[in-house]
Design an enzyme around this catalytic site. Sequence first.
Site, short mmCIF file in Angstrom:
data_model
loop_
_atom_site.label_atom_id
_atom_site.label_comp_id
_atom_site.label_asym_id
_atom_site.label_seq_id
_atom_site.Cartn_x
_atom_site.Cartn_y
_atom_site.Cartn_z
N LYS A 1 0.45 -1.09 0.09
CA LYS A 1 -0.05 0.16 -0.18
C LYS A 1 0.81 1.33 -0.09
O LYS A 1 1.91 0.95 0.60
CB LYS A 1 -0.89 -0.15 1.36
N SER B 1 -9.88 1.72 2.91
CA SER B 1 -8.81 2.80 2.37
C SER B 1 -7.42 1.63 1.09
O SER B 1 -6.92 2.13 0.02
CB SER B 1 -8.30 3.61 2.54
N SER C 1 -10.13 -0.68 6.90
CA SER C 1 -9.36 -0.55 6.08
C SER C 1 -9.20 -1.35 4.96
O SER C 1 -8.40 -2.01 4.28
CB SER C 1 -8.12 0.62 5.52
N1 GLN Z 1 -13.41 4.52 6.29
C1 GLN Z 1 -12.14 4.17 8.07
C2 GLN Z 1 -12.02 6.03 7.38
O1 GLN Z 1 -12.23 6.65 6.58
C3 GLN Z 1 -11.18 3.52 7.96
C4 GLN Z 1 -10.19 4.27 6.93
C5 GLN Z 1 -8.68 3.25 7.22
O2 GLN Z 1 -8.51 2.52 7.78
N2 GLN Z 1 -7.80 3.33 6.92
O3 GLN Z 1 -11.40 6.72 8.27
#
Ligand code: GLN
Length: 487
Positions: free
Chosen positions: A81, A156, A180
């Site tokens: 990532k 994400s 994410s």
């Molecule tokens: N969807 C969540 C957010 O926008 C989690 C994102 C993540 O785990 N990085 O914060």
Amino acid sequence: MSELCDQTAAELLRRLEAGEVTCVDVMDATLGRIEAREAEVGAFLSRGEPDAMRAAAASVDARRRGGEPVGALGGLPVGVKDNLCVEGTATTCGSRLLGPFVPPYTATAVQRVLDADGIVIGKTNLDEFAMGSSTENSALGQTRNPRDASRVAGGSSGGSAAAVAAGMVPLALGSDTGGSIRQPASFCGVVGLKPTYGRVSRYGLVAYASSLDQVGPITRSVDDAALLLNVIAGHDPRDSTSLDCHVPDYLSEDEAGDVETLRIGVPGEYDRPGGDPAVGEALRRTLDALADAGHIVEEVSLPHSEYAVATYYLLASAEASSNLARYDGTLYGRRAEDPASLDDMIERTRGEGFGDEVKRRIMLGTYALSTGYAAGYYEKALRVRRLIQNDFVAAFEKFDVLMHPVAPHPAFRLGEKTDDPLSMYLEDVYSVPANLAGLPAISVPAAVPGGALPVGVQVVAPALAEVRLLAAARRVEAVAAAASVGG
Ligand code: GLN
């Protein structure tokens, strides 16, 4: 050789050891699959030069042939990532703001992958600074779900999950602050594991919300998640929140002996209206099969879970507003051109560089932390976080693991939620509690009717009980495999 792309890492390693295939074969198949599918899927933000990747694979082959030691990842390709630093390779976090930032060091998790003879073949797409649930917040490209290109891959870590699902890599690293790793794994039909907070070093992971962020594996099987966790887990003096305690062998240890009969708690509060019936169905089928196999399945209460999304978005945004203060044009990446003053430089660097969602979080977080409001928002959220943690402590007095959905819906359509941030936040309702409590949690593909979109079942275990988590996850995986064999 393209069938190599759809095998698990465990199967590939077996074939490599047996001399049936070489790392160069695997690399060629991988590069071929990327060539065939990347234009549609858009999993990567950058990739290594094919010749360099082949050379890296050839050198592992040479060592294997010569009887020299080869690391646990055996020369397999790995996706990373793009919020994890790799020395000398641009790290973008899916943002325009980082522009030409090329880190002078490598994240510990990535270094461990390299030390174990994983070959990092590229950096995968993500929501900007990991803020989002669909990878649509990336400023640098669109990732599509390999199972249905009209839908999101989740987020994400959407690029990592899509790359694994499309057969572009057998293994990938993601990060999980509020879901994410697990949610994109669920959307793409692969396995995603968020370890216990502190199990894997955050050194070199670009910080979003430091009290929640955790690095973890995205793979095609539970055993492959165990394999990659073996490689990345463990103490790192460069991360002060990294835990200095024994790391079990996640591949060979299985609590099956210990917990032949799992006591599985299913949170009653998670049975909410508004979700897609396919998600409830997939969970029910899995739980029924586990009960038929003799495991105990009972309802458990997590009474404060209704506050989890609000608590998470206050804390995560507060921490983000602080963490992202460093991007002011002086140290990292981009700087606004011809500034009239220091203030002008900072204002325009940030104004031009950050996307809408990141700005929204910074404003929300700054508000929640500001004098006069901190007690009512940030500090209150900290107190509710403790209540949520206590709910889990009570639940694990009676149950070995909890099982519930990963997200209320399977993969939604591209653009479906981009104009409605709140509905995007609500997608995280089942994933954020494990982050708030620091617990390990995994998404495992459930059996779904032929042609239906993938749906993950989430398993949550007590802190540092990854061995048990993986044991339970293997049972979920077995149920899904049996259902698909049985039609
Ligand atoms: N969807 C969540 C957010 O926008 C989690 C994102 C993540 O785990 N990085 O914060």
